[in-house]
Design an enzyme around this catalytic site. Structure first.
Site, short mmCIF file in Angstrom:
data_model
loop_
_atom_site.label_atom_id
_atom_site.label_comp_id
_atom_site.label_asym_id
_atom_site.label_seq_id
_atom_site.Cartn_x
_atom_site.Cartn_y
_atom_site.Cartn_z
N ARG A 124 -32.53 -45.40 48.79
CA ARG A 124 -32.70 -44.77 49.95
C ARG A 124 -33.39 -45.69 51.24
NH1 ARG A 124 -35.30 -39.25 51.89
NH2 ARG A 124 -37.03 -39.98 51.09
N THR A 165 -34.55 -45.48 57.69
CA THR A 165 -33.34 -44.58 58.42
C THR A 165 -33.01 -43.55 57.44
OG1 THR A 165 -31.54 -45.80 57.04
CG2 THR A 165 -31.83 -46.55 59.08
N ASP A 179 -38.41 -35.18 37.23
CA ASP A 179 -37.56 -36.44 37.77
C ASP A 179 -36.71 -36.66 36.61
OD1 ASP A 179 -37.91 -39.20 39.67
OD2 ASP A 179 -36.97 -39.32 37.73
N ASP A 224 -37.05 -40.19 35.04
CA ASP A 224 -38.40 -40.53 34.21
C ASP A 224 -38.30 -39.82 32.91
OD1 ASP A 224 -39.45 -42.26 35.96
OD2 ASP A 224 -40.44 -40.64 37.31
#
Ligand code: URA
Length: 210
Positions: free
Chosen positions: A105, A109, A201, A204
């Protein structure tokens, strides 16, 4: 349930998912459970594979027996957490071809940017199953599907472990033709984009990076 989304409510799937959600579950157990649950979800996502017949002889007599038609399916992992779902699908469909999509990402933006793309040839003639355990905002999933379509894919399914309503809506808007199969439609995303109640996550937890 909409045609766009299938939630697999099989008791074994739900049992294994509860063990995965539990924060006390170890990395090794989490990985093993993800493999097992993915195998069960893969059964559902491959339900509409096309069949043809092959003439064979059983020890008793000849018959025209059903067998998978067409090109081998393509399994595409959305990096990195998608890799935890590869083995489960491959156990069920060992001859599947495998591709990878890497997206990050952009901090300014906030849009997904591609850093890796490698797909099997002939995507247009294959059922393509994109895998990523967590359908959260849906932005990277929608972008991954964009890339697969640009590479020729026309028949795509999205296989995930957990989906947030926001991610399902985003995918439906961007790719109404892509059927989603998941083990659970969770409540919502929190302000940081995590699925609630979720499991934290996924990358993870499966790779032990935290
Ligand atoms: N990705 C994850 O690994 N977990 C979430 O809850 C959302 C996105």
């Amino acid at each position: 349930m909409s045609e766009h989304l299938t939630v697999v409510d099989h008791p074994l799937v739900q049992h294994k998912l509860t063990l995965m959600r539990d924060k006390g579950t170890s990395t090794a157990e989490f990985r093993q459970l993800l493999r097992e649950i993915t195998l069960l979800l893969a059964y559902e996502v491959t339900r509409e594979l096309k069949l043809t017949t092959r003439h064979i002889e059983t020890p008793m007599e000849e018959m025209d027996a059903p067998i998978l038609a067409g090109k081998k399916l393509a399994l595409v992992s959305i990096l990195r957490a998608g890799n935890g779902m590869l083995d489960g699908v491959l156990e069920l469909v060992p001859s599947a071809r495998v591709g990878f999509v890497g997206l990050y990402r952009d901090e300014e933006t906030l849009q997904p940017v591609q850093y890796y793309f490698k797909a099997p040839e002939g995507l247009k003639d294959r059922l393509v199953i994109a895998v990523d355990p967590m359908l959260a905002t849906g932005n990277s999933s929608a972008a991954a599907i964009d890339l697969l379509k640009e590479a020729g894919a026309t028949d795509i399914r999205f296989l995930c472990l957990l989906a947030a309503p926001e991610g399902v809506a985003r995918m439906k808007e961007a790719h109404p033709d892509v059927h989603i199969v998941t083990a659970s439609l969770d409540r919502e995303l929190n302000s940081k984009g995590y699925i609630m109640p979720g499991l934290g996550d996924a990358g993870d937890r499966m790779f032990g990076t935290k």
